[in-house]
Motif scaffolding. Structure first.
Motif, PDB file in Angstrom:
ATOM      1  N   GLU A 375       0.710  -1.257   0.162  1.00 50.81           N
ATOM      2  CA  GLU A 375       0.152   0.157   0.122  1.00 50.81           C
ATOM      3  C   GLU A 375       0.746   1.068   0.005  1.00 50.81           C
ATOM      4  OE1 GLU A 375      -3.469   1.589   2.828  1.00 50.81           O
ATOM      5  OE2 GLU A 375      -2.417  -0.072   3.473  1.00 50.81           O
ATOM      6  N   GLU A 376       0.471   2.431  -0.565  1.00 55.44           N
ATOM      7  CA  GLU A 376       1.000   3.595  -0.316  1.00 55.44           C
ATOM      8  C   GLU A 376       1.179   3.873   0.937  1.00 55.44           C
ATOM      9  OE1 GLU A 376      -1.709   3.413  -2.242  1.00 55.44           O
ATOM     10  OE2 GLU A 376      -1.651   4.813  -4.007  1.00 55.44           O
ATOM     11  N   ALA A 377       2.503   4.613   1.236  1.00 55.50           N
ATOM     12  CA  ALA A 377       2.462   5.043   2.605  1.00 55.50           C
ATOM     13  C   ALA A 377       1.952   6.267   2.998  1.00 55.50           C
ATOM     14  CB  ALA A 377       4.280   5.182   2.943  1.00 55.50           C
ATOM     15  N   LEU A 378       1.443   6.646   4.181  1.00 60.12           N
ATOM     16  CA  LEU A 378       0.667   7.722   4.401  1.00 60.12           C
ATOM     17  C   LEU A 378       1.186   8.941   4.172  1.00 60.12           C
ATOM     18  CD1 LEU A 378      -2.280   8.306   5.643  1.00 60.12           C
ATOM     19  CD2 LEU A 378      -1.120   8.441   7.684  1.00 60.12           C
ATOM     20  N   PHE A 383      -0.012   9.135  -2.526  1.00 59.76           N
ATOM     21  CA  PHE A 383      -1.148   8.921  -1.822  1.00 59.76           C
ATOM     22  C   PHE A 383      -1.929  10.182  -1.974  1.00 59.76           C
ATOM     23  CE2 PHE A 383      -3.763   9.060   2.156  1.00 59.76           C
ATOM     24  CZ  PHE A 383      -4.630   7.704   1.865  1.00 59.76           C
ATOM     25  N   PHE A 386      -3.349  11.205  -5.408  1.00 57.28           N
ATOM     26  CA  PHE A 386      -4.251  10.227  -5.717  1.00 57.28           C
ATOM     27  C   PHE A 386      -5.661  10.704  -4.990  1.00 57.28           C
ATOM     28  CE2 PHE A 386      -6.866   6.218  -4.898  1.00 57.28           C
ATOM     29  CZ  PHE A 386      -7.150   5.997  -6.140  1.00 57.28           C
ATOM     30  N   ILE A 387      -5.522  11.060  -3.949  1.00 61.79           N
ATOM     31  CA  ILE A 387      -6.715  11.491  -3.017  1.00 61.79           C
ATOM     32  C   ILE A 387      -7.184  12.702  -3.982  1.00 61.79           C
ATOM     33  CG2 ILE A 387      -7.669  12.395  -0.947  1.00 61.79           C
ATOM     34  CD1 ILE A 387      -7.048   9.488  -0.537  1.00 61.79           C
ATOM     35  N   LEU A 390      -9.183  11.645  -6.793  1.00 66.09           N
ATOM     36  CA  LEU A 390     -10.573  11.419  -6.316  1.00 66.09           C
ATOM     37  C   LEU A 390     -11.503  12.419  -6.215  1.00 66.09           C
ATOM     38  CD1 LEU A 390     -10.142   8.265  -3.928  1.00 66.09           C
ATOM     39  CD2 LEU A 390     -10.659   8.417  -6.251  1.00 66.09           C
ATOM     40  N   VAL A 391     -10.957  13.684  -5.525  1.00 66.44           N
ATOM     41  CA  VAL A 391     -11.830  14.480  -5.129  1.00 66.44           C
ATOM     42  C   VAL A 391     -11.984  15.331  -6.352  1.00 66.44           C
ATOM     43  CG1 VAL A 391     -11.589  17.031  -4.144  1.00 66.44           C
ATOM     44  CG2 VAL A 391     -10.682  15.137  -2.805  1.00 66.44           C
TER      45      VAL A 391
END
Lengths: 943, 132
Positions: A375-378, A383, A386-387, A390-391
Motif C-alpha cells: 500500500e502507499e505510505a501515508l 497517496f 491520488f486523493i 478522487l476529489v
C-alpha cells in the motif's frame, strides 16, 4: 410528374461534397481496419504493409474532410442559397470575416470543425508516434468514422436517417410551391448569421474549444492502445504531453466562453453553471484528475488503473457533452439553444460503443496491469495526489449528476409517462454549495502534497520540518485571509474557510518554488497551476460573493429584501444625470453606425461635497438585426480597474427605439397641426393635461426667434449641395421657456424634414414645404426690377442706393465652381441707405460657359435684397442687373406642431461592480499556462 | 489498500449526505396552487398567455414587469418580475419562472423563455420586394 429543369443551381458543390463525405467515411473505416491489423501483426512481417494501408486510407480520409470543408466554405463564399446550410447561416451582406463563424454556427459545421482537428492531430501522430502509430490511429479512425456518420445523411425514410447532410438543397428539405419555379434560385435570400454571433469571439472560441474537445481523444487512444498491446507502462511517457496539451487547450477554450459571456453578452458574469458550460468543464476536470494519476504512475507505478479509467471517462464525457448539447434533451434548462437534428440515437450509439470498448478492454486486462504490491505510505506524495484525483472525480460526478437531471427525467418518463420530472430550483447556489468544498480540499492538497516525497522516503527525518513548514504557511495564510477580509466581505464561515485555503495554496506553492525547486521555472508547471487555482478561488469569492449593483435601490434595503424584490435597473433620460451609489451617471449621447447603436454613458464619482473626483465613460451597445429594424441584442461595456470591473449594460430601450417600424407607426400617427407663427404676437397653443381628478387645459405661448442657415440637428449629416435651414421656435409655459430648432433640408429636389422634440411639453415641431415657400419664395414671385448701369452710376430702390463700383475679373461665389474656358465676371455693387447701419457689398456673377450665358445671384439676407447680373453690353459698357427686395419680417410662417409626442430617448441601465475579477482571469490563465509549461517539460523527458 | 478503503468509505458517506441534502434543491415543476400552499420558492413551467396584458412601462418603473402565464393545472396568474422586460419576450411560448406567491401575484426572481424554433415559412427564404 415532369421533372423540372432548375436554373442557376451550383450542383458541383453537392456532387463533390457528397462524394467526399462517402469516400471519407469509407476511408476512415479502411484506416481503422488497416491500422487494426497492423497492430495485431505488430511483431510479424506483414506489419509494414498493413500500416501502409492504414496510412494511405487515413491520408485519403483527411483529404476528404478538408474537401468537404472547402466545398461548404466555397458555397458559403459564393452565397449559393439553394443549399439549406448556406441559406441558414449566410446572407448576401455578410462580410467575409464572418464566413468562418457562419461555417461553424450550425451543428454540421461544428462536427466538421471537430473532425478537422482530429485529422490534424492524426497527421501529427502518424509522423511522431512511432510504434504507437498503428493502435492509436486505428482507434482515432474509428472515432472519425463515427463523427462522420453524423453528417453522412443516408435517408431510409423521412423519419429514419443516419446523420444530417450539410449539402442538402433547400428543395430537398421541404415541399413548397416555390420550387415549381424553375428559376427559384434567383429569388432566394439567406437568413444570415445571428447578429449576437457577429463578433471576434465567435471566430476564436469555437476553434479553440473544439481543438480542446478533439485533443481529449489522444490520451484516450493511448490508454486503449496501452491496454490493447499490453504495454501497460510504456504508453505513459508519450501520452503525458498530449494530456497536458489537451487540458491546457480545453481549459483555454472553456475560459474563452466565459470571457465571451462576460464581455460581450449580457449574462452579467463569466460562469452560470449552465448545462452546456458544465458538460465541457467535466471532461476537463477528469482530464486533470487523469494527469495527476498519470504523473503518480510515471513516478511510482501506482495509479496506472486510475489513469486508464480517468482518460476513458474524460473522452466519454466529451461524447456525453456532445449528446447533451446536440440531442435537444436539455430543453428548457439551458440558455444555449441547439436545435434537434435527429441524431439522438446515433449519439447514444457512439457513446455506448466507446464506453464499451474502453471498459471491456479494461476489465479483460485488469489483472495484468502491474502495480506495487504494498500500500502507499501515508506520508507519500502519491497517496495525496491520488486523493486529489478522487476529489476531482467526485466534483465531476456531482456536476454530471445535477446536469443530467433532464436525462434522468427522460429515462423515467419512458417507463412512466406521467412522471413530471425534476428540476433544480436555483442551480447556481446548488452548484456553488458543493463545489466550494471541492475547492477547499483541492487547495489544501495542492499546498501540502508538494512538500511530501514520492514513496514517503526520508519521512522520519523530515516530518518535523514538514509540520513546521505547514504551521508557518498556515500562519501566513491566516494573515493573508485577514487582509482579504478587509477588502471583501466574506459573509459566512464557509467563505472564510475557502479564502484561507486559497491563500494556503498560493503561499505553499510559492514557497515550494523558492525553497524546493530553487526558482527553476522549467519544473514550475505545477506551481503555476496550483498558485493559479488559489488565485482563481479568491477571485471567485471576490467577484461572485461581493458583486454589487450601482444601479439599484438604496443600500439600506440590501439584505432586507428577498432577491426577487431587488431592483437592479434604473431609467436614464438623455442628458439628465442621476445619482446612484456615489456616482453621477449621465446618458450623454447615442449614434447608430451600421446596425450597431452606441450609447455613451458617463460616470462621475463624487466626493462628500459633491465634487467629481473621477470620471469615465462606457459605451454599451445595442445590435440591431441585419435590416436595422429591431434590436437583437444588447452588449455591455466594462470599465476596468486593477481591483474591480464596473460592468454596464442596457437592459432595455423605449419600445420605439427597439423597433424602428413601431417608431415610424407612432410618428405617422402624430397629429400635426399647422400654426402660423411669427416674431411678434405669440400664438397660444392649448394642451389638455390629464390628471387624476380633472383635465387641466394649459396654455403655451409660441413664437419664432430666427432662422439659421447652418443648422445643427442630431440626425442631420450635411452633404455638399444641400440647402438647409432651421427655424428657432420658443415656447413659454408657466415662466419656463422651451426651445426647438427643427431643420429642413433640400437635397436634389427632395425635402427632408428633421423634427425637434420638446420633452418638457411633449411637443414635436417640424417644418414643411409650406415653411420653405414662406421663407424662400420661388424666384418668379420675387418681383425683380431691371436696371441698366454704368460704372459709378447708382439706382434707387425702396430707399436703397445701389452703386455699380466696377468689375471683378476673378470672381468668387459660393455656388460657382470654375471650369476651363469659362468667362466669369462679378459686378461689385455697393448698397447704402439712410436706414441702414452700414454699407453692404454684393457681387452677383455673370458667366459664359461654352456659348451660353448664365448668371448667379447674390443675396443680402439682413435686408432681404436679391441681386442678379444678367447681361453686359461691351460697347456701351452698361450692365443690366435685376433687383428685388421683400420683407424681412418673420411673420406668418407655417410651422407644424404635434402635441402628445412623448420622449423615447432613455435607456434602462444595469450597472454591476465585480471586485477582484482580474484575480479570476489571472488565476485561470496561470492554471492553463502551468499545464503548458509541464507539457514542454514532459515532452523532453528521456525515459 | 486499507487507507483507500477508508477514504472511499468517507467519500461515499459524504456523497450520501450530499445527495440527501441536494434533494431539497430539486423539485418537480410546481403549480401556483402548490406555491400558494407552501409559500416556498418554486419553479413553474407555464404557457405564456398571449391574449393577456404584458405590462412594462420603464418611464414609470424600470423594475416592474408583469405578464400572465397558465400553469400545467390550467390556473392563470399574473407574474411580476422586479426587473426589465427581456428582449424578444413576446416571441416566447413557454416560460419557466422561479419565485414565490405574494397575495394574488407570483413574484419571480428569474425567468427563462422558450422560443419556438425558427420560422418554417416559405417567405423567409424569398427576397423581400421592399428592397434592403
Amino acid at each position: 410528374m415532369e421533372e423540372i429543369q432548375y436554373l442557376g443551381e451550383h450542383l458541383i458543390y453537392r456532387n463533390l461534397g457528397q462524394f467526399a463525405i462517402t469516400f471519407g467515411f469509407v476511408m476512415s473505416l479502411l484506416a481503422a481496419a488497416g491500422y487494426f491489423f497492423a497492430t495485431q501483426n505488430r511483431n510479424s512481417d506483414s506489419y509494414k504493409s498493413w500500416r501502409k494501408i492504414g496510412r494511405f486510407a487515413y491520408t485519403m480520409h483527411g483529404l476528404s474532410v478538408f474537401t468537404i470543408i472547402i466545398v461548404i466554405f466555397l458555397a458559403m463564399l459564393n452565397k449559393c442559397f439553394e443549399y439549406q446550410y448556406v441559406q441558414q447561416h449566410v446572407s448576401e451582406d455578410l462580410p467575409f470575416k464572418y464566413i468562418f463563424s457562419a461555417f461553424w454556427e450550425g451543428q454540421e459545421g461544428s462536427f466538421l470543425l471537430w473532425m478537422f482537428w482530429n485529422v490534424v492531430l492524426g497527421f501529427i501522430l502518424m509522423w511522431r508516434a512511432k510504434e504507437w502509430e498503428a493502435p492509436v490511429l486505428s482507434i482515432l479512425s474509428g472515432v472519425q468514422a463515427f463523427i462522420l456518420t453524423m453528417i453522412l445523411g443516408v435517408y431510409f425514410t423521412a423519419e429514419l436517417k443516419i446523420g444530417s447532410n450539410p449539402l442538402l438543397l433547400l428543395r430537398d428539405t421541404m415541399d413548397v410551391p416555390l420550387f415549381s419555379n424553375a428559376d427559384y434560385v434567383s429569388l432566394l435570400q439567406g437568413n444570415g448569421l445571428n447578429p449576437l454571433l457577429q463578433n471576434y469571439w465567435m471566430t476564436i472560441h469555437p476553434p479553440t474549444l473544439f481543438l480542446g474537445f478533439a485533443s481529449t481523444v489522444v490520451p484516450f487512444c493511448f490508454a486503449i492502445a496501452g491496454l490493447w498491446t499490453k504495454k501497460y507502462k510504456e504508453w505513459l511517457k508519450p501520452a503525458l504531453p498530449w494530456a497536458l496539451f489537451s487540458a491546457s487547450i480545453l481549459g483555454i477554450g472553456i475560459l474563452m466562453g466565459g470571457a465571451w459571456a462576460y464581455e460581450a453578452l449580457s449574462f452579467g458574469g463569466y460562469w452560470a453553471w449552465d448545462p452546456v458550460e458544465n458538460s465541457s468543464l467535466v471532461p476537463w476536470i477528469l482530464l486533470v484528475a487523469g494527469i495527476h494519476a498519470h504523473i503518480v504512475a510515471r513516478n511510482t507505478g501506482y495509479s496506472i488503473k486510475s489513469a486508464y479509467l480517468l482518460y476513458v471517462f474524460s473522452f466519454i464525457l466529451i461524447l456525453y457533452s456532445t449528446y447533451l448539447t446536440r440531442s435537444g434533451v436539455l430543453g428548457e434548462s439551458s440558455v444555449h439553444s441547439f436545435t434537434e437534428m435527429g441524431l439522438e440515437s446515433l449519439l447514444i450509439l457512439f457513446m455506448v460503443f466507446f464506453t464499451g470498448l474502453g471498459l471491456v478492454l479494461y476489465f479483460l486486462r485488469k489483472k495484468e496491469i502491474p502495480g506495487p504490491k504494498e500500500e502507499e505510505a501515508l506520508p507519500a506524495r502519491e497517496f495525496w495526489m491520488f486523493i486529489g484525483s478522487l476529489v476531482l472525480l467526485f466534483s465531476a460526478v456531482i456536476i454530471t449528476g445535477s446536469t443530467s437531471l433532464p436525462v434522468f427525467n427522460k429515462i423515467v418518463q419512458i417507463f412512466n409517462p406521467e412522471f413530471e420530472g425534476y428540476t433544480i430550483t436555483e442551480p447556481i447556489q446548488h452548484y456553488n454549495k458543493y463545489q466550494l468544498w471541492i475547492g477547499v480540499f483541492i487547495c489544501l492538497l495542492s499546498g501540502m502534497a508538494q512538500f511530501l516525497r514520492y514513496k514517503g522516503s526520508n519521512w522520519d527525518s523530515m516530518s518535523s520540518s514538514f509540520w513546521k513548514r505547514v504551521g508557518i504557511i498556515s500562519a501566513f495564510s491566516i494573515a493573508l485571509t485577514v487582509l482579504i477580509s478587509l477588502w471583501i466581505d466574506l459573509k459566512a464561515w464557509q467563505f472564510w474557510m475557502l479564502a484561507f485555503t486559497g491563500s494556503f495554496a498560493i503561499i505553499a506553492n510559492v514557497n515550494y518554488l523558492i525553497s524546493s525547486i530553487k526558482g527553476n521555472l522549467r519544473l514550475a508547471g505545477s506551481v503555476f497551476s496550483h498558485v493559479g487555482f488559489g488565485i482563481m478561488v479568491i477571485g471567485v469569492i471576490a467577484s461572485g460573493l461581493n458583486q454589487t449593483h450601482i444601479s439599484s435601490n438604496p443600500v439600506m434595503q440590501r439584505g432586507l429584501l428577498p432577491d426577487e424584490m431587488l431592483q437592479n435597473n434604473v431609467l436614464l433620460f438623455k442628458g439628465m444625470p442621476m445619482f446612484m451609489s456615489g456616482y453621477r451617471v449621465t446618458f450623454e449621447s447615442d449614434t447608430l453606425i451600421g446596425n450597431l447603436r452606441e450609447f455613451v454613458v458617463k460616470y462621475e464619482k463624487l466626493d462628500g461635497d459633491g465634487k467629481p473626483v473621477e470620471e469615465f465613460t462606457v459605451v454599451p451597445t445595442a445590435t440591431y438585426d441585419n435590416k436595422v429594424i429591431k434590436v437583437s441584442a444588447f452588449n455591455p461595456s466594462t470599465k476596468r480597474y486593477i481591483d474591480k470591473d464596473i460592468f454596464t449594460h442596457i437592459a432595455t430601450l423605449s419600445p420605439r427605439e427597439r423597433d424602428f417600424e413601431l417608431a415610424r407607426t407612432i410618428e405617422d400617427s402624430l397629429d400635426y397641426i399647422t400654426y402660423s407663427l411669427g416674431k411678434e404676437n405669440p400664438v397660444i397653443i392649448l394642451d389638455t393635461v390629464e390628471s387624476a381628478t380633472t383635465n387641466t387645459v394649459l396654455p403655451t405661448k409660441a413664437y419664432l426667434l430666427g432662422i439659421e442657415s447652418d443648422p445643427k440637428h442630431a440626425d442631420y449629416k450635411p452633404e455638399e449641395g444641400d440647402f438647409a435651414f432651421s427655424v428657432k421656435v420658443a415656447f413659454e409655459k408657466d415662466d419656463t421657456v422651451f426651445y426647438a430648432e427643427p431643420v429642413l433640408v433640400l437635397r436634389q429636389q427632395l425635402l427632408y424634414s428633421f423634427p425637434a422634440q420638446i420633452n418638457g411639453l411633449s411637443f414635436k415641431v417640424r417644418l414643411s414645404e409650406k415653411t420653405l415657400d414662406a421663407l424662400y419664395p420661388p424666384e418668379d414671385d420675387l418681383g425683380y426690377k431691371r436696371f441698366s448701369l454704368k460704372q459709378g452710376e447708382s439706382v434707387n430702390l425702396n430707399g436703397l442706393d445701389i452703386r455699380f463700383d466696377g468689375f471683378n475679373k476673378k470672381p468668387e461665389h459660393p455656388g460657382y465652381i470654375a471650369q476651363d474656358d469659362d468667362i466669369a465676371i462679378g459686378a461689385i455693387l455697393n448698397i447704402s441707405g439712410a436706414e441702414l447701419n452700414k454699407d453692404y457689398i454684393a457681387e452677383p456673377l455673370y458667366l459664359i460657359r461654352g456659348t451660353s450665358p448664365f448668371n448667379l445671384k447674390d443675396e443680402i439676407q439682413e435686408i432681404g435684397l436679391h441681386l442678379r447680373f444678367v447681361s453686359i453690353n461691351p460697347e456701351t459698357e452698361h450692365i443690366e442687373i435685376l433687383v428685388a427686395q421683400r420683407g424681412t419680417q418673420l411673420e406668418n410662417i407655417p410651422i407644424e406642431i404635434a402635441k402628445r409626442s412623448f420622449r423615447s430617448d432613455y435607456i434602462v441601465l444595469e450597472s454591476i461592480v465585480f471586485p477582484g475579477i482580474n484575480l479570476f482571469w489571472l488565476g485561470t490563465i496561470l492554471m492553463m499556462s502551468g499545464l503548458g509549461v509541464s507539457m514542454f517539460r514532459r515532452r523532453s523527458e528521456k525515459y | 489498500m486499507k487507507k483507500i478503503y477508508i477514504v472511499a468509505f468517507v467519500m461515499i458517506a459524504v456523497a450520501i449526505g450530499m445527495l440527501m441534502n441536494a434533494a431539497d434543491d430539486m423539485s418537480s415543476y410546481s403549480s401556483f396552487e402548490m406555491a400558494r400552499e407552501t409559500g416556498n420558492k418554486v419553479k413553474i413551467a407555464g404557457q405564456f398567455s398571449k391574449d393577456k396584458e404584458v405590462h412594462y412601462d420603464p418611464e414609470v418603473d424600470p423594475n416592474y414587469f408583469t405578464f400572465y402565464i397558465m400553469d400545467t393545472e390550467g390556473e392563470q396568474r399574473k407574474v411580476v418580475l422586479h426587473g426589465a422586460k427581456p428582449q424578444d419576450f413576446e416571441m416566447s411560448e413557454q416560460i419557466v419562472v422561479t419565485g414565490r406567491m405574494k397575495g394574488e401575484d407570483f413574484i419571480a426572481s428569474d425567468l427563462l423563455m422558450k422560443c419556438p424554433s425558427k420560422y418554417k415559412d416559405e417567405e423567409v427564404y424569398i427576397k423581400s420586394t421592399k428592397g434592403t
